[in-house]
Write a protein that holds these residues in place. Structure first.
Motif, mmCIF file in Angstrom:
data_model
loop_
_atom_site.group_PDB
_atom_site.id
_atom_site.type_symbol
_atom_site.label_atom_id
_atom_site.label_comp_id
_atom_site.label_asym_id
_atom_site.label_seq_id
_atom_site.Cartn_x
_atom_site.Cartn_y
_atom_site.Cartn_z
ATOM 1 N N ILE A 1 4.470 5.930 -5.231
ATOM 2 C CA ILE A 1 4.542 5.970 -6.695
ATOM 3 C C ILE A 1 3.440 6.858 -7.271
ATOM 4 O O ILE A 1 3.680 7.678 -8.164
ATOM 5 N N GLN A 2 2.232 6.719 -6.736
ATOM 6 C CA GLN A 2 1.097 7.493 -7.228
ATOM 7 C C GLN A 2 1.285 8.989 -7.036
ATOM 8 O O GLN A 2 0.743 9.797 -7.791
ATOM 9 N N ARG A 3 2.055 9.387 -6.042
ATOM 10 C CA ARG A 3 2.316 10.810 -5.798
ATOM 11 C C ARG A 3 3.377 11.369 -6.746
ATOM 12 O O ARG A 3 3.671 12.559 -6.709
ATOM 13 N N GLY A 4 3.960 10.525 -7.557
ATOM 14 C CA GLY A 4 4.926 10.999 -8.531
ATOM 15 C C GLY A 4 6.344 11.127 -8.018
ATOM 16 O O GLY A 4 7.204 11.718 -8.681
ATOM 17 N N ALA B 1 5.126 -1.327 -11.108
ATOM 18 C CA ALA B 1 6.010 -0.192 -11.374
ATOM 19 C C ALA B 1 7.423 -0.679 -11.705
ATOM 20 O O ALA B 1 7.936 -1.612 -11.086
ATOM 21 N N GLU C 1 0.827 -1.210 0.000
ATOM 22 C CA GLU C 1 0.000 0.000 0.000
ATOM 23 C C GLU C 1 0.865 1.266 0.000
ATOM 24 O O GLU C 1 0.627 2.203 -0.775
ATOM 25 N N SER D 1 5.084 -5.365 -7.552
ATOM 26 C CA SER D 1 4.470 -4.161 -8.095
ATOM 27 C C SER D 1 4.675 -4.096 -9.607
ATOM 28 O O SER D 1 5.684 -4.553 -10.150
ATOM 29 N N ASP E 1 2.821 1.789 -3.268
ATOM 30 C CA ASP E 1 1.913 2.279 -4.300
ATOM 31 C C ASP E 1 1.579 3.748 -4.076
ATOM 32 O O ASP E 1 1.523 4.537 -5.034
ATOM 33 N N ALA E 2 1.382 4.145 -2.816
ATOM 34 C CA ALA E 2 1.056 5.538 -2.505
ATOM 35 C C ALA E 2 2.198 6.471 -2.898
ATOM 36 O O ALA E 2 1.969 7.562 -3.434
#
Length: 446
Positions: free
Chosen positions: A381-384, A403, A375, A401, A378-379
């Motif tokens: 990565i999602q924030r860039g 990514a 989790e 993952s 992923d968080a």
């Protein structure tokens, strides 16, 4: 709750404490006149060191091994259980005080909030006694109480726990008159048995007040639905939202804001050394308690501006090449998300490349560890962020993952070697991980 100790044994302990020059549990630091408690652990037995403590000059040794308590050697005080004896003595000592005693716990921010409260209260009181560092467990709380030989003006007792019933025990020892739970997050999930277990365990502090026969007050941040729910039947002071002062009325940046006091007067902007929404909540807790205990609004503002964090908690560092947010004292899913939020706002304030997010494994999650690390990865990565992970748990999450742009190191030593050879430059960098990962060592190469 703390089991009762035989009156005669407790009286002997009281007399020994009064004659001593303080308490020790460690022969490596034991000195003349101290009272030694022979505690046990998984890998040690303090009884084996009792004679060594006496030879070092200790006044007496409290032991629970009958073989050591020789009939005519009054230097040994025999008790059924040395730890419970220490706790009973601390409870008795606490009961000699009539001053306010603040008990605080929570999933995140306990130590920072404790230090902020002390900083605020130091503005108006000569003797504020507080937990040193994070000595907040079944040994640390008694030692904190007993280290204060004279009654303070105010005492601040931090309480930490890894499992249910531990806060109940600590509260029964410290008997606080003021209560604060910083938040209910996802820390120590393994010991508490999940999120509901955390809520129940941390809520034991409020349960103590429900059963208390003495006057008390608890402080609750009104924006926290969980805390509002578990405190609804208590004598509480709420704060933190627009109609319940003190509250933040303007956020200029992650480290600069204005706040409104109980009289509707605006203060600020104040510049603080700890960034983020979660730390503004910690600051408001300290201000709310300070105002309640007679510290003026101006003194509160001055104190929080003066506070500087220590022990790798939410500290910004300017290295030769980068600006680094070091928050590597502890980590769990809740504090990770909060750190990401704070870091991203700071990283977006200037025109530069994406923030470099170096995250280390989170401890004490048990069966929740795999999902929690997936989790958090992923968080990030999602924030860039440009993401670097350190430790085997995040390494496993990275292999699962989708990514492709995550850099993985199994240890801090390997990460150190990498950054030593390939140092980043002109970056905003987050270092966030559990104490065992020791990400602060990377500062030298960032």
């Amino acid at each position: 709750m703390l089991p009762p100790l035989d009156d005669t044994v407790l009286l002997n302990l009281q007399e020994a404490y009064k004659r001593s020059d303080g308490i020790t549990t460690d022969t490596r630091t034991a000195g003349p006149g101290q009272l030694f408690f022979a505690l046990k652990g998984e890998n040690f037995n303090g009884n084996e060191y009792a004679l060594q403590a006496l030879n070092a000059g200790c006044y007496a040794a409290v032991v629970d091994d009958a073989a050591l308590a020789k009939e005519h050697d009054h230097r040994f005080i025999l008790v059924p259980n040395a730890l419970q004896a220490l706790q009973s003595l601390a409870q008795w000592h606490r009961r000699q005080w009539s001053c306010p005693v603040i008990g605080l716990t929570g999933s995140n921010g306990k130590t920072t909030t404790k230090e902020l409260i002390k900083c605020v209260l130091d503005s108006g009181f000569n003797h504020v006694h507080a937990t040193h560092g994070n000595l907040n467990n079944e040994i640390g709380v008694p030692l904190t109480l007993l280290s204060c030989t004279e009654e303070p003006d105010v005492a601040i007792i931090e309480m930490g726990a890894n499992a249910q019933k531990e806060i109940a025990l600590l509260a029964s020892i410290a008997e606080p008159t003021i209560g604060l739970i910083t938040n209910i997050g996802r820390a120590h999930l393994e010991g508490f048995g999940g999120k509901e277990g955390v809520l129940k365990g941390k809520g034991e502090l409020f349960d103590f007040f429900r059963e208390s026969m003495n006057p008390y007050v608890v402080f609750v941040h009104a924006a926290d639905a969980k805390l509002m729910q578990i405190s609804k039947d208590l004598d509480r002071l709420t704060y933190g939202i627009s109609d319940l002062a003190p509250f933040v009325c303007e956020v200029i940046s992650e480290s600069k804001f204005s706040w409104m006091d109980l009289n509707g007067q605006k203060h600020g902007p104040v510049t603080v050394q700890i960034a983020g929404q979660h730390n503004r909540e910690n600051i408001l807790s300290a201000i709310a308690i300070g105002l309640h205990l007679g510290i003026s609004s101006i003194e509160c503002s001055t104190a929080i501006e003066r506070y500087f964090p220590t022990n790798n908690r939410s500290q910004w560092h300017q290295t030769n090449s980068n600006r680094v947010l070091l928050d590597a004292y502890n980590a769990n899913p809740s504090s990770m998300h909060a750190a990401f939020e704070t870091f991203q706002k700071e990283a977006n304030t200037e025109n530069h490349s994406a923030g470099l997010c170096i995250i280390g494994d989170m401890g004490e999650l048990g069966t929740f560890a795999e999902n929690a690390h997936a989790e958090i990865l992923d968080a990030a990565i999602q924030r860039g962020f440009e993401v670097v992970t350190v430790g085997p748990l995040f390494a496993k999450a990275a292999t699962q993952s989708a990514a492709q742009d995550v850099t993985v190191f199994l240890s801090t030593a390997l990460a150190f070697s990498h950054f030593e050879q390939h140092p980043p430059s002109h970056r905003r960098i987050l270092l966030k991980g559990s104490r065992s990962i020791a990400l602060e060592t990377l500062l030298k190469v960032l």
